[in-house]
Design an enzyme around this catalytic site. Structure first.
Site, short mmCIF file in Angstrom:
data_model
loop_
_atom_site.label_atom_id
_atom_site.label_comp_id
_atom_site.label_asym_id
_atom_site.label_seq_id
_atom_site.Cartn_x
_atom_site.Cartn_y
_atom_site.Cartn_z
N GLY A 45 0.83 -1.19 0.00
CA GLY A 45 0.00 0.00 0.00
C GLY A 45 0.87 1.25 0.00
O GLY A 45 2.10 1.17 -0.10
N GLY A 46 0.21 2.40 0.12
CA GLY A 46 0.94 3.65 0.06
C GLY A 46 1.89 3.86 1.22
O GLY A 46 2.87 4.61 1.10
N PHE A 47 1.61 3.21 2.36
CA PHE A 47 2.42 3.44 3.55
C PHE A 47 3.33 2.28 3.91
O PHE A 47 4.01 2.32 4.93
CB PHE A 47 1.52 3.78 4.73
CG PHE A 47 0.83 5.11 4.60
CD1 PHE A 47 1.48 6.29 4.94
CD2 PHE A 47 -0.45 5.20 4.09
CE1 PHE A 47 0.86 7.51 4.81
CE2 PHE A 47 -1.09 6.41 3.95
CZ PHE A 47 -0.43 7.58 4.30
N GLY A 48 3.37 1.23 3.08
CA GLY A 48 4.27 0.14 3.41
C GLY A 48 3.99 -1.14 2.65
O GLY A 48 3.09 -1.21 1.80
N LYS A 63 4.36 -5.97 8.63
CA LYS A 63 4.19 -4.75 7.85
C LYS A 63 5.43 -3.87 8.01
O LYS A 63 5.75 -3.45 9.12
CB LYS A 63 2.95 -3.99 8.29
CG LYS A 63 2.73 -2.65 7.58
CD LYS A 63 1.52 -1.94 8.15
CE LYS A 63 1.36 -0.55 7.56
NZ LYS A 63 0.20 0.17 8.16
N ASP A 171 -10.15 4.91 8.46
CA ASP A 171 -9.81 4.37 7.14
C ASP A 171 -10.49 3.02 6.92
O ASP A 171 -9.89 2.08 6.42
CB ASP A 171 -8.30 4.25 6.98
CG ASP A 171 -7.87 4.08 5.52
OD1 ASP A 171 -8.66 4.44 4.62
OD2 ASP A 171 -6.75 3.59 5.27
#
Length: 330
Positions: A45-48, A63, A171
Site C-alpha cells: 500500500g501507500g504506507f508500506g 508490515k 480508514d
C-alpha cells in the site's frame, strides 16, 4: 540464529499462542529471519509493504512501514491504537520494531555514519484475503447471503469495540477488513486511527486522508472527523456486501436494494441507508446499529440465516451497469 534471537523468537511464539498476551518489542533481525529476508510479499500500500513470516506455532504478517512517509509520531499513534484493540473482529497485534541501524556510507569522497530507520509491525496472519478480494474474485459468492451477513455482523462488532474504547479508525474500507480461516471479519490497518479524549466528539483536520469512496461528506466539506465518519464508511461497505463493488449513486440506490428478497438483507439495506445519511447527526451510533441487528435477528427466525438470499441477478446486473460512475454522488 544466536542465543538472543532464539530467546526473542520463543517470546514471540509465546505471545502468538496466548490470546491474552500483550504485544512485545521485536528486533529487526528477528523479523528479517522469520520472513526469510522479507522474501514473501503478500500486500502493498501507500504506507508500506506486508510480508508473510513463519513461526513454529503458525504464520504471521509483518508490515514494513515506509520510513519516508510515516513519521515517528504516526508510527507510535498506530501502536497506541493497536495496543488498545483486542477483539475477535480485529486483527491481533503481536509486536513492533522501532530500530535505527547505523552504517557507514560514502559522501563527498569520505565516509559518514548514517541511520536507517526500521519501523515494522507484526500481526497474526489472516489467510483468506480481504473483503474487496472476496467480492471481486469469487463470483460464486454473489448469492451467498449467510457469509455476507456474518461479515456485516463481525465488522459492526469490531467497530463497536473500537468506538467503546474511544478509537476512531478513520480508514474503514474493504481492503482493511481481512477474512480468517472461518470467514470471520477482522479490521486492520490503524495507520490513520486516533484516540478521542473522554468527552471529545470530533476533531478537525486540514489533511484529508483515506479513500474517497468511504470519506464522509463532513470531512470533505469541513474537515470534521468523528465516530460518525466511521459509520458512513460502514454503510458503504454494507451496501457493497449487499449488491457488489460497482459504483452506484446513493440517490438511485433504493431501486437496486429493492431487488433483494431475503428479509435480513432488506433490513441490512435500511441500516446501510441510515449509516450513509449525508448529515452526520442523523447517522446512528455503532451501538444503535448493533441493536438493530439484534432486533432483526430476534424478529426473523434463525433458520433464515442459512437460506440463500435470492437476488434478481440479471435485473440487478443490468441496473448496476446502467448506473456505473467514477465516484459516489453524495
Amino acid at each position: 540464529m544466536d542465543d538472543d534471537q532464539a530467546r526473542e523468537l520463543e517470546a514471540l511464539e509465546g505471545v502468538f499462542s496466548d490470546p491474552s498476551a500483550e504485544s512485545i518489542k521485536l528486533s529487526y533481525g528477528l523479523l528479517k529471519l522469520i520472513t526469510k529476508k522479507f522474501s514473501n510479499e503478500i500486500g502493498r500500500g501507500g504506507f508500506g509493504v506486508v510480508y508473510k513470516g513463519d513461526l513454529k506455532t503458525g504464520a504471521v504478517a509483518v508490515k514494513m512501514s515506509n520510513a519516508y512517509k510515516v513519521t515517528d509520531k504516526q508510527f507510535m499513534d498506530e501502536i497506541k491504537c493497536l495496543k488498545g484493540a483486542n477483539h475477535k473482529n480485529i486483527v491481533r497485534f503481536l509486536g513492533y520494531c522501532a530500530d535505527t541501524q547505523e552504517e557507514t556510507m560514502p559522501l563527498d569522497g569520505t565516509f559518514v555514519m548514517a541511520g536507517q530507520r526500521n519501523r515494522l509491525l507484526c500481526f497474526e496472519y489472516v489467510p483468506n484475503g480481504n473483503i474487496r478480494q472476496y467480492l471481486e474474485q469469487d463470483k460464486s459468492h454473489e448469492n451467498h447471503w449467510p457469509t455476507r451477513y456474518q461479515l456485516i455482523r463481525g465488522i459492526c462488532e469490531g467497530l463497536q469495540y473500537l468506538h467503546d474504547n474511544k478509537i476512531n479508525h478513520r480508514d474503514l474500507k474493504p481492503e482493511n477488513i481481512m477474512l480468517d480461516a472461518h470467514m470471520e471479519a477482522k479490521i486492520t490497518d490503524f495507520g490513520l486511527s486516533r484516540f478521542l479524549d473522554q468527552g471529545q466528539s470530533k476533531m478537525i483536520t486540514q489533511n484529508i486522508c483515506g479513500t474517497p469512496r468511504y470519506i464522509a461528506p463532513e470531512i470533505i466539506d469541513k474537515g470534521e472527523i468523528s465516530f460518525k465518519s466511521d459509520i458512513y464508511a460502514l454503510g458503504i461497505i454494507i451496501i457493497e456486501l449487499l449488491v457488489g463493488m460497482k459504483m452506484i449513486s446513493l440517490e438511485s440506490l433504493d431501486e437496486s436494494l429493492n431487488l433483494l428478497f431475503c428479509p435480513r438483507a432488506r433490513m441490512c439495506a435500511k441500516i446501510a441507508r441510515n449509516c450513509t445519511n449525508a448529515k452526520r447527526d442523523n447517522r446512528p451510533t455503532i451501538s444503535e446499529v448493533i441493536c438493530d441487528l439484534d432486533e432483526l435477528e430476534s424478529m426473523i427466525p434463525k433458520s433464515f440465516i442459512n437460506q440463500v438470499c435470492l437476488i434478481k441477478s440479471k435485473l440487478l446486473l443490468q441496473y448496476i451497469n446502467s448506473h456505473l460512475q467514477s465516484s459516489l454522488v453524495h
